[in-house]
Design a protein around this motif. Structure first.
Motif, mmCIF file in Angstrom:
data_model
loop_
_atom_site.group_PDB
_atom_site.id
_atom_site.type_symbol
_atom_site.label_atom_id
_atom_site.label_comp_id
_atom_site.label_asym_id
_atom_site.label_seq_id
_atom_site.Cartn_x
_atom_site.Cartn_y
_atom_site.Cartn_z
ATOM 1 N N ARG A 299 6.090 -3.772 8.924
ATOM 2 C CA ARG A 299 5.601 -3.318 7.627
ATOM 3 C C ARG A 299 5.891 -4.344 6.539
ATOM 4 N NH1 ARG A 299 8.066 1.746 9.019
ATOM 5 N NH2 ARG A 299 6.501 3.247 9.727
ATOM 6 N N PHE B 83 3.233 -3.804 3.728
ATOM 7 C CA PHE B 83 2.783 -2.424 3.784
ATOM 8 C C PHE B 83 3.572 -1.584 2.794
ATOM 9 C CE2 PHE B 83 2.916 1.852 5.481
ATOM 10 C CZ PHE B 83 1.595 2.095 5.742
ATOM 11 N N PRO C 123 3.041 2.451 0.377
ATOM 12 C CA PRO C 123 2.158 3.610 0.141
ATOM 13 C C PRO C 123 1.044 3.326 -0.856
ATOM 14 C CG PRO C 123 4.452 4.291 0.117
ATOM 15 C CD PRO C 123 4.454 2.803 0.172
ATOM 16 N N LYS D 116 -0.642 0.694 -0.963
ATOM 17 C CA LYS D 116 -1.615 -0.181 -0.319
ATOM 18 C C LYS D 116 -2.403 0.532 0.780
ATOM 19 C CE LYS D 116 -1.179 -4.573 -1.779
ATOM 20 N NZ LYS D 116 -2.321 -5.427 -2.104
ATOM 21 N N VAL D 117 -2.356 1.854 0.818
ATOM 22 C CA VAL D 117 -3.043 2.590 1.873
ATOM 23 C C VAL D 117 -4.532 2.621 1.549
ATOM 24 C CG1 VAL D 117 -3.211 4.785 3.091
ATOM 25 C CG2 VAL D 117 -1.001 3.987 2.277
ATOM 26 N N ASP D 118 -5.342 1.948 2.366
ATOM 27 C CA ASP D 118 -6.771 1.891 2.108
ATOM 28 C C ASP D 118 -7.519 3.062 2.741
ATOM 29 O OD1 ASP D 118 -6.342 1.164 4.678
ATOM 30 O OD2 ASP D 118 -7.227 -0.820 4.533
ATOM 31 N N THR D 119 -6.807 3.904 3.509
ATOM 32 C CA THR D 119 -7.456 5.092 4.068
ATOM 33 C C THR D 119 -7.942 6.031 2.971
ATOM 34 O OG1 THR D 119 -5.927 4.899 5.919
ATOM 35 C CG2 THR D 119 -7.182 6.939 5.754
ATOM 36 N N ARG E 239 -7.448 3.414 -7.547
ATOM 37 C CA ARG E 239 -6.963 2.993 -6.234
ATOM 38 C C ARG E 239 -7.501 1.613 -5.861
ATOM 39 N NH1 ARG E 239 -2.613 4.815 -4.872
ATOM 40 N NH2 ARG E 239 -3.035 4.363 -2.695
ATOM 41 N N ILE F 73 -5.214 -1.579 -4.858
ATOM 42 C CA ILE F 73 -5.231 -2.117 -3.492
ATOM 43 C C ILE F 73 -5.974 -3.444 -3.411
ATOM 44 C CG2 ILE F 73 -6.100 -1.662 -1.158
ATOM 45 C CD1 ILE F 73 -5.534 1.280 -1.662
ATOM 46 N N SER G 223 -11.145 -0.785 7.394
ATOM 47 C CA SER G 223 -9.927 -0.988 6.607
ATOM 48 C C SER G 223 -10.024 -2.332 5.893
ATOM 49 C CB SER G 223 -8.677 -0.946 7.490
ATOM 50 O OG SER G 223 -8.667 -2.046 8.378
#
Length: 550
Positions: A149, A154, A156, A158-161, A279, A283, A305
């Protein structure tokens, strides 16, 4: 000799009991075949255990970067400094140089040390007491995840989901809103059809319908907070002369419920768009600056992603979203598409149709760099994206103005060049180039030359006098009269022999005279036109013979 050994649970300091065996590098592995043999070779002197995964991650990252962590510095001062005369075996030469520089300790690294480290790693469970195998494996797994990570940056934020789900939901909301608004306009249009033409904005239309209800209430309803004064006056005027049908209160109630749904979904869509915008700036700030929030989110969603998108080359980013057209063009051997999802970017949209291909290619190249910077870079600012966007805007202006930079000289002045105008010349197909043979045949040429020679001879010779032709005609007439007299004289004899009446003889005379007339005409034509073809003469002679036979 002391040995510094790193594990996921902590740092271990071993003391080599038999240093002479280190000289035999090839057979050193035999000393670590069993835990008993390993304990005879090395002995644990001190073990510094990590308190948690965060400390282990900090120590591991410091060691990979060639730095001395706090825990390692503490262990070296506590244990190794007491025996400064001893050599310290280190696995990493870079780390050994840093330790020697800061703590003034003699560090050693050699093939024998590497083989010794490999032997200790195989028997680490038997050499380090107090640590069960399960705990060591759990610590190793946790440290591996934390280290991966950290290396991938990595977090939270940076979460591209979330971006993939948000842009998919936004597209679904747009489709549902269009269906709802279309149904609302059609439904209420039966009652007040003129309102749909006056109010074009969908949200304002739904709010007005919810507030008005029945069209008879328009005169007493204040729409100034929803519509301008001119539009409000037009709505009230149209309500008085409306051609719509009458509906019940229950119908109006259901239409109002539908308008409430449309207004709620529109408000939620606005909120979701703001969330997606924030977001995207967190990101992928550089990607957002280059192509915008919606296009950037669709690119990420299409690739799966941000990291997968960063692996694509610029040519793939350019046509991402146009796969169907690409494979159809490859199958039919036609031109491949120039742009996919990137077509909706503002830079491509503001250029002319001829320049869209060039700008989309340039934008895809800069966008690919921005994506990799956002996915793998350490900084989270958008400076690179702003700089590349400024370059692209300058490129757009240059292409629109058709400016050409001079290569020689200062390189700042613009070379003067006339505007290019494509002039297409329409050419007609010339069939004469299909064959190399002459167009006219030799026979035709020969006939033409004969005719020219005859004309020249006629011009040279004097014209024959006409009286000759008259004499011939007179001679032919006298011959015909003589024949007729002979036939007239023999008529009584013919009647006596055959017994036929005279009338038939007269008819015969007439037929013979009629047959002789074409002969005279033929002779005149033969005299007048001597160059006619012989075939026509033969045909006429045959006809004359048939008539005589009759």
């Amino acid at each position: 000799m002391l040995v510094l050994f790193e594990t996921a649970a902590g740092y271990a300091i071993f003391k080599v009991l038999d240093e002479q065996k280190l000289q035999e590098v090839d057979s050193l592995w035999k000393e670590f075949e069993t835990p008993e043999k390993a304990n005879k070779m090395v002995k644990l002197k001190h073990f510094e255990k990590f308190q948690d995964t965060t400390e282990a991650l900090a120590a591991a990252t410091a060691m990979t970067e060639g730095k001395i962590g706090k825990s390692l510095k503490k262990v070296l001062k506590k244990v190794v400094a007491k025996e400064a005369h001893e050599q310290l075996a280190i696995h990493d030469t870079k780390l050994g140089g840093v330790i020697k520089e800061k703590l003034n300790l003699n560090c050693v690294h050699s093939p024998a040390v590497a083989e010794l480290m490999r032997g200790i790693r195989t028997q680490v469970e038997g050499l380090i007491t107090g640590l069960p195998p399960r705990e060591i494996s759990a610590m190793s797994l946790g440290l591996a995840h934390s280290l991966s990570r950290y290396k991938l940056k990595f977090s939270p934020d940076k979460v591209d989901t979330m971006i993939v789900q948000a842009i998919s939901l936004l597209d679904d909301l747009d489709k549902e809103l269009n269906n709802y608004i279309m149904r609302c306009r059609e439904w209420y249009g039966w009652h007040f059809p003129e309102l749909g033409k006056i109010i074009t904005d969908n949200l304002a239309y739904c709010k007005s319908v919810r507030k008005i209800g029945d069209r008879t209430n328009v005169a007493t309803t204040d729409l100034s907070d929803l519509l301008p004064e001119e539009v409000e006056a037009e709505v009230k005027l149209a309500a008085e002369i409306s051609m719509g049908t009458e509906v019940s209160e229950e119908d109006i109630l259901n239409v109002r419920h539908l308008c409430d749904q449309v207004i709620e979904i529109s408000e939620y869509r606005t909120q979701l768009y703001d969330y997606l915008k924030n977001r995207m700036m967190a990101i992928a700030p550089n990607l957002t600056v280059m192509v915008g929030e919606l296009v950037g989110a669709r690119l990420i969603s299409h690739a799966g992603s941000l990291l997968n998108l960063a692996k694509h080359p610029a040519s793939t980013v350019q046509i991402l979203g146009a796969e169907k057209a690409l494979f159809r063009a490859l199958k039919t051997r036609k031109d491949t598409p120039k742009y996919g999802l990137i077509y909706h970017a503002s830079l491509v949209g503001q250029t002319s149709a001829k320049m869209k291909g060039k700008i989309s290619r340039s934008l895809a190249a800069k966008t690919a760099l921005a994506i990799r910077y956002d996915a793998l870079g350490e900084d989270t600012n958008a400076e690179m994206g702003l700089e590349n966007r400024a370059k692209l805007e300058a490129r757009v202006r240059q292409l629109e103005e058709r400016g050409i930079r001079r290569i020689s000289g200062t390189g700042k002045a613009l070379a003067k060049a006339d505007k290019y105008q494509h002039k297409s010349d329409v050419r007609v197909y010339d069939p004469s180039g299909d064959s190399t043979l002459p167009t006219t045949s030799k026979k035709r040429k020969f006939e033409e030359t004969e005719e020219q020679e005859e004309e020249a001879q006629e011009e040279e010779q004097p014209v024959q006098p006409k009286p000759k032709k008259i004499k011939k005609e007179k001679a032919a007439a006298t011959a015909a009269a003589a024949e007729a007299e002979v036939e007239v004289k023999t008529e009584p004899e013919a009647e006596a022999e055959s017994g036929e009446p005279k009338k038939k003889k007269k008819k015969k005379k007439h037929s013979e005279a009629a047959a002789e007339e074409p002969k005279a005409e033929e002779e005149e034509e033969a005299i007048a036109s001597p160059t006619e073809e012989t075939t026509e003469k033969k045909k006429k002679k045959k006809k004359a013979k048939k008539s005589e036979a009759e």
